[in-house]
Design an enzyme around this catalytic site. Sequence first.
Site, PDB file in Angstrom:
ATOM      1  N   GLU A 160       0.385   4.155   0.681  1.00 31.30           N
ATOM      2  CA  GLU A 160      -0.272   5.231   1.434  1.00 31.30           C
ATOM      3  C   GLU A 160       0.747   5.958   2.289  1.00 31.30           C
ATOM      4  O   GLU A 160       1.515   5.328   3.007  1.00 31.30           O
ATOM      5  CB  GLU A 160      -1.313   4.641   2.387  1.00 31.30           C
ATOM      6  CG  GLU A 160      -2.605   4.248   1.750  1.00 31.30           C
ATOM      7  CD  GLU A 160      -3.531   3.624   2.791  1.00 31.30           C
ATOM      8  OE1 GLU A 160      -3.980   4.351   3.701  1.00 31.30           O
ATOM      9  OE2 GLU A 160      -3.799   2.409   2.686  1.00 31.30           O
ATOM     10  N   SER A 205     -11.453  -6.777   6.596  1.00 32.79           N
ATOM     11  CA  SER A 205     -12.518  -6.144   5.860  1.00 32.79           C
ATOM     12  C   SER A 205     -12.933  -7.146   4.789  1.00 32.79           C
ATOM     13  O   SER A 205     -12.079  -7.764   4.150  1.00 32.79           O
ATOM     14  CB  SER A 205     -11.983  -4.856   5.230  1.00 32.79           C
ATOM     15  OG  SER A 205     -13.053  -4.062   4.813  1.00 32.79           O
ATOM     16  N   ARG A 233       0.842  -1.199   0.000  1.00 32.47           N
ATOM     17  CA  ARG A 233       0.000   0.000   0.000  1.00 32.47           C
ATOM     18  C   ARG A 233       0.875   1.246   0.000  1.00 32.47           C
ATOM     19  O   ARG A 233       1.589   1.496   0.980  1.00 32.47           O
ATOM     20  CB  ARG A 233      -0.895   0.023   1.254  1.00 32.47           C
ATOM     21  CG  ARG A 233      -1.796  -1.193   1.419  1.00 32.47           C
ATOM     22  CD  ARG A 233      -3.086  -1.091   0.637  1.00 32.47           C
ATOM     23  NE  ARG A 233      -3.738  -2.398   0.513  1.00 32.47           N
ATOM     24  CZ  ARG A 233      -4.645  -2.894   1.368  1.00 32.47           C
ATOM     25  NH1 ARG A 233      -5.038  -2.173   2.401  1.00 32.47           N
ATOM     26  NH2 ARG A 233      -5.172  -4.078   1.165  1.00 32.47           N
TER      27      ARG A 233
END
Lengths: 535, 535
Positions: free
Chosen positions: A309, A461, A307
Amino acid sequence: CVVSSCFRASEEEQQAQSKKALKKQQKEAEKAAKKAEKQAKLVSVRQETQTLPMAHHCRMEGFLFFYNSCDYKSADRALVRVQDLTPEKAEQQIWVRARIHTSRAKGKQCFLVLRHQQFTVQALLAVGDRASKQMVKFAANLTKESIIDVEAVVKKVEQKIESCSQQDVELHVERIFVISQSEARLPLQLEDAVRPEGEGDEEGRATVNQDTRLDNRVIDLRTTTSQAIFRLQSGVCQLFRDTLINKGFVEIQTPKIISAASEGGANVFTVSYFKTSAYLAQSPQLYKQMCICADFDKVFCVGPVFRAEDSNTHRHLTEFVGLDIEMAFNYHYHEVIDSITDTMVQIFKGLRDRFQTEIQTVNKQYPSEPFKFLEPTLRLEYKEAVAMLRAAGVEMGDEEDLSTPNEKLLGRLVKEKYDTDFFVLDKYPLAVRPFYTMPDPNNAKYSNSYDMFMRGEEILSGAQRVHDAQLLTERAMHHGIDLEKIKAYIDSFRYGAPPHAGGGIGLERVTMLYLGLHNVRQTSMFPRDPKRLTP
Amino acid sequence: CVVSSCFRASEEEQQAQSKKALKKQQKEAEKAAKKAEKQAKLVSVRQETQTLPMAHHCRMEGFLFFYNSCDYKSADRALVRVQDLTPEKAEQQIWVRARIHTSRAKGKQCFLVLRHQQFTVQALLAVGDRASKQMVKFAANLTKESIIDVEAVVKKVEQKIESCSQQDVELHVERIFVISQSEARLPLQLEDAVRPEGEGDEEGRATVNQDTRLDNRVIDLRTTTSQAIFRLQSGVCQLFRDTLINKGFVEIQTPKIISAASEGGANVFTVSYFKTSAYLAQSPQLYKQMCICADFDKVFCVGPVFRAEDSNTHRHLTEFVGLDIEMAFNYHYHEVIDSITDTMVQIFKGLRDRFQTEIQTVNKQYPSEPFKFLEPTLRLEYKEAVAMLRAAGVEMGDEEDLSTPNEKLLGRLVKEKYDTDFFVLDKYPLAVRPFYTMPDPNNAKYSNSYDMFMRGEEILSGAQRVHDAQLLTERAMHHGIDLEKIKAYIDSFRYGAPPHAGGGIGLERVTMLYLGLHNVRQTSMFPRDPKRLTP
């Protein structure tokens, strides 16, 4: 033979050497000792060890082991592990290989604490029948973190040795061989690195900050706490897979280099791939789903997830390990939720039952409440969670996503009401979930999707996925996604696709939250974040 | 409820519908039928199915399952797996979910072959008590690869059904529900995709070339052969890990994004990492070794390995799965070789004992000799191998590396002489191994390093590593390596390092060679090579 002559630390073995070789060695030793004396004036006393003649020779003796050459029949010698040094072994003559954790000379005695992994034992050398004066001096000068073999007799002690894991015995050492010598100056002290948070401040003693730990990870990982954390984490992986294999799942391997960024291209790392460029997979989801479309029915994979991010928080990494599940179901996606929650429960039980030593070791430095869970797992609907939060004074809309503080608060409220650290939140608002999430058939505002929480933090998730190409196209268009970019994804569902659901679990978060730790970098051996790429 | 009304395929259930809803549906059906008629003129007969009214309605019935809504209490219905359809179930009324593998209409009858994973069963619909004319027609028009639920009675057959895996029974179908419909035009035919090599040519029948397979992997993975290959591969991983966990190994997770290219920077993929750049790890070796320096003693990891080599061969991939081992030893690196070979033997035995169905399935398409191995594993020295090759007419120097053809030839010679498909080649010339390889203490030309071979191809490369910073520095300088670039690596060994050895196994190669396949792309679900990045 690379090492042509050896020098033994004990009197007995010295005599076995030819006098000529001995003389030559003594000469060399004297020469080295003079050199050492000279250097000693320049450097600290601790560092002397490296140039002490005995250390030098014993180190060569150590060398003999790993070259496995010359005349030394060492392979016949069984080694006892530190953790197995118990009163049952009292009066036995044994060999132990361990690191020098601490060393303290006191007149004609030298006390060592020997460490192997999570376990420590006290070792004593005293001038007398068993050890020469020279040998005790030699032992006292060995650097901390050096690896040694000792031959010793196990002795019961009258008073428990509180500072060691093996409290009922100590070793009376007769011989020492150095296997590998550490440099004298350590970048961090292991005693400091295992000091409970807060205790350092109170007593004015040093603790080690996170960057120092991570910069010197090869030493930080030696602490009893790190040893315990990563042994337990290995257990999480094994329990995860064993449970799923027992349920009939197949392990798959999915590619990490992919040609197209799966969800629009944000937060994705770019790779140069020969004359073109590619991306690092943000999740194995497309591939898991393709395996479902290819009739594997129940699949899991364990692998890195990337990721890009720029999140510098306690729970985000740019590379972490995903424990991913995807499963075709017969009639209802709750079949999948049940499989996942049962897997988590098997993990929690396995850790509780098989890793108590590790849990206790970590708790010494980082105390936390034992992890609580229910059977069957508590499943709340999103609506109920919103109601609980509102009752606690939070203002939020029906279709609003949960903020991190609200997730934490919800965790506390659920713990108070249901006494569990683990629960599922089902039926998220459709608006806050990705386009491939199956809408709830009974209420268009909601979806067949879920998160799972441990101690108030999200660890998984997941959702039922849309498995119909036409509905998937409609949902993608509704989200304003360029259909051309996800054509391959949608096409996967054109040749018959079973209804399916799944989810991705963050391994480091599971370990962190199970143990009640506070930073995901503690449960990643070599963490990667926007500011850290090494070691 | 998203789907507001349902239409049942059986007479009985049709009556349960309100007449009003039925009328409305019939009207819709007529409308759709007219539309279909029109379209049928434009497209192939097979494609009609999609617009046939019955298909449409039954498809909606299917929809009901995954929305889990409306009035249909489907969850009470247990499904029997195709592989469990045996004569013991004769005369039982059961439900099966499977794909339509083939479909053949013949007067008032329709024969379907239903497929689930590696298993197939014949299903029969005949106009009469159990099925209406309309239903038989409907069944005949279903597209291949559609997923259906059938309610049926299991019937023993007098003559074995050679074309199916379940040869002793067939299903007499009473009801059909479509779960997910396939498009009529398939990019490849599954019958073609499982045809044995050569057989296609002889009979003038189609086979499917590799690129077509890989381009349409979601369908190619549905073949019985692919199902078997990847179930067996999942077994390889599980056996590898279980064996090592039993031996006291710890599973570790190593980072794939690294800051420096480990071995000089050739053949490494570059990644954009925020404002800097990074690399993809070519192996977890440095991290495995750091774990050894951090006292984990015995570690393994399973994860992707990246090689930016422009090699377009049958055995190279740019991304593959590494099964990596690293282990501290007490006295001799042969302790590590023994651990690895025993692990391989446990894998071979586990595959032989637990995956016979999969092996047989693969052999149907790709015949091969059963894999042979010895206990204990045969260990040859490099010198002996060179002598064997020379005796077979190969000209090569003592310190020359083995070429791929010579490895193959050696494999054949070893098989002839020792009757094994698996062996270790020990004591490689020092000159052909990396700088961190421990030299042989008895002969400076050789090293403590080894490869392992299956059916004459290398599956593992390993060695005792130099664990002494000073010797490592010397070796690196001898290889002309820039010390500055490997400083972090060398520094890992400065604070005491146990002697250790290890190796890395290529998962896809193990699966390929165990099964006697000829291309590593057959054993990589989504292979990556210089020319392939999709799917």
